[in-house]
Design a protein around this motif. Structure first.
Motif, PDB file in Angstrom:
ATOM      1  N   LYS A   1      -0.623   6.619  -5.543  1.00 18.24           N
ATOM      2  CA  LYS A   1      -1.721   5.999  -6.283  1.00 18.24           C
ATOM      3  C   LYS A   1      -2.110   4.679  -5.626  1.00 18.24           C
ATOM      4  CE  LYS A   1      -0.213   5.465 -10.406  1.00 18.24           C
ATOM      5  NZ  LYS A   1       0.091   5.379 -11.828  1.00 18.24           N
ATOM      6  N   GLY A   2      -3.381   4.353  -5.705  1.00 20.98           N
ATOM      7  CA  GLY A   2      -3.858   3.082  -5.193  1.00 20.98           C
ATOM      8  C   GLY A   2      -5.159   3.235  -4.434  1.00 20.98           C
ATOM      9  N   ILE A   3      -5.546   2.179  -3.735  1.00 26.26           N
ATOM     10  CA  ILE A   3      -6.770   2.170  -2.931  1.00 26.26           C
ATOM     11  C   ILE A   3      -6.341   2.240  -1.478  1.00 26.26           C
ATOM     12  CG2 ILE A   3      -8.859   0.907  -2.337  1.00 26.26           C
ATOM     13  CD1 ILE A   3      -8.580  -0.573  -5.017  1.00 26.26           C
ATOM     14  N   ARG A   4      -6.864   3.230  -0.751  1.00 27.17           N
ATOM     15  CA  ARG A   4      -6.508   3.385   0.655  1.00 27.17           C
ATOM     16  C   ARG A   4      -7.759   3.616   1.485  1.00 27.17           C
ATOM     17  NH1 ARG A   4      -6.200   8.982   2.081  1.00 27.17           N
ATOM     18  NH2 ARG A   4      -6.397  10.281   0.229  1.00 27.17           N
ATOM     19  N   TYR A   5      -7.620   3.368   2.800  1.00 25.16           N
ATOM     20  CA  TYR A   5      -8.714   3.667   3.714  1.00 25.16           C
ATOM     21  C   TYR A   5      -8.859   5.182   3.821  1.00 25.16           C
ATOM     22  CZ  TYR A   5      -8.142  -1.212   5.044  1.00 25.16           C
ATOM     23  OH  TYR A   5      -8.046  -2.575   5.022  1.00 25.16           O
ATOM     24  N   ALA A   6     -10.035   5.667   4.187  1.00 24.94           N
ATOM     25  CA  ALA A   6     -10.321   7.103   4.163  1.00 24.94           C
ATOM     26  C   ALA A   6      -9.397   7.899   5.089  1.00 24.94           C
ATOM     27  CB  ALA A   6     -11.775   7.351   4.527  1.00 24.94           C
ATOM     28  N   GLN A   7      -9.092   7.426   6.269  1.00 26.61           N
ATOM     29  CA  GLN A   7      -8.256   8.173   7.197  1.00 26.61           C
ATOM     30  C   GLN A   7      -6.790   7.735   7.151  1.00 26.61           C
ATOM     31  OE1 GLN A   7     -11.426   7.123   8.236  1.00 26.61           O
ATOM     32  NE2 GLN A   7     -12.132   9.217   7.940  1.00 26.61           N
ATOM     33  N   GLU A   8      -6.443   6.862   6.240  1.00 27.25           N
ATOM     34  CA  GLU A   8      -5.073   6.350   6.172  1.00 27.25           C
ATOM     35  C   GLU A   8      -4.132   7.419   5.603  1.00 27.25           C
ATOM     36  OE1 GLU A   8      -2.764   2.403   4.475  1.00 27.25           O
ATOM     37  OE2 GLU A   8      -4.679   2.988   3.604  1.00 27.25           O
ATOM     38  N   VAL A   9      -2.977   7.562   6.237  1.00 29.71           N
ATOM     39  CA  VAL A   9      -1.971   8.506   5.772  1.00 29.71           C
ATOM     40  C   VAL A   9      -0.840   7.701   5.148  1.00 29.71           C
ATOM     41  CG1 VAL A   9      -0.322  10.275   6.467  1.00 29.71           C
ATOM     42  CG2 VAL A   9      -2.555  10.162   7.570  1.00 29.71           C
ATOM     43  N   ILE A  10      -0.534   8.010   3.894  1.00 29.87           N
ATOM     44  CA  ILE A  10       0.523   7.312   3.179  1.00 29.87           C
ATOM     45  C   ILE A  10       1.789   8.154   3.271  1.00 29.87           C
ATOM     46  CG2 ILE A  10       1.227   6.352   0.951  1.00 29.87           C
ATOM     47  CD1 ILE A  10      -1.247   5.023   2.197  1.00 29.87           C
ATOM     48  N   ARG A  11       2.854   7.577   3.824  1.00 31.29           N
ATOM     49  CA  ARG A  11       4.129   8.288   3.889  1.00 31.29           C
ATOM     50  C   ARG A  11       4.751   8.268   2.514  1.00 31.29           C
ATOM     51  NH1 ARG A  11       7.891   6.919   8.679  1.00 31.29           N
ATOM     52  NH2 ARG A  11       8.881   8.698   7.723  1.00 31.29           N
ATOM     53  N   ARG A  12       5.022   9.444   1.999  1.00 27.88           N
ATOM     54  CA  ARG A  12       5.531   9.572   0.648  1.00 27.88           C
ATOM     55  C   ARG A  12       7.051   9.576   0.655  1.00 27.88           C
ATOM     56  NH1 ARG A  12       1.610  12.111  -2.676  1.00 27.88           N
ATOM     57  NH2 ARG A  12       3.110  11.767  -4.330  1.00 27.88           N
TER      58      ARG A  12
END
Length: 178
Positions: free
Chosen positions: A159-170
């Motif tokens: 959850k949150g605000i991220r850049y369009a191509q940003e990949v968040i490591r879960r």
């Protein structure tokens, strides 16, 4: 010496460039930008090309003239094509809306967050995406980072605000211990 700094910045058709006592002015279809080179680098305009050379022989001046060339290249691209940045809101009930020059974010806080959009940035908002456009790359990146800082993406649920191509490591969380 910087390898990037030695390359000339080509000024495309439709963009007017002028250099006056270290002040570089670029004007194109997307807007007008100015850059003050200062004492770090010397900028000259020759045959539709901006040429940057170090001002002095110090190690810092030699390093800074590559940065000056990169700033000028970003400015040329900004006034001719423009820069774009997209942000995505992910989370239950997260949304954004725009009222005039104010961006209103509802991102799970007890209150709505209101951010004033700078005049040089064109902002368009769908419910969960924010698209920003500007001729000034530095201003655009700073404002996008300010929006993202309101609620950065967290690694457990994403959850949150991220850049369009940003990949968040879960991360796995408690269930991942077994």
């Amino acid at each position: 010496m910087s390898r990037i700094g030695r390359l000339p910045v080509i000024v495309p058709k439709g963009v007017q460039a002028s250099v006056n006592a270290g002040l570089v002015t670029l004007e194109g279809p997307r807007g007008r930008l100015e850059y003050h080179a200062g004492g770090r680098a010397q900028v000259t305009l020759e045959d539709g090309k901006l040429i940057v050379s170090p001002q002095g022989e110090s190690k810092q001046n030699k390093a800074d003239f590559g940065t000056t060339r990169a700033h000028l290249n970003n400015m040329v691209q900004g006034v001719s094509q423009g820069w774009k940045r997209s942000l995505e809101l992910s989370g239950l009930g997260y949304s954004a809306k725009q009222e005039g020059s104010t961006l209103i974010l509802a991102v799970g806080l007890s209150h709505e967050v209101r951010l004033n959009v700078p005049k040089a940035i064109k902002c368009s908002v769908n419910k969960t995406t924010i698209d920003l456009e500007s001729s000034d790359k530095e201003l655009l990146g700073t404002f996008a980072a300010k929006i993202r800082k309101v609620r950065p993406p967290e690694p457990y649920l994403g959850k949150g605000i991220r850049y369009a191509q940003e990949v968040i490591r879960r991360k796995a969380g408690k269930a991942g211990k077994k």
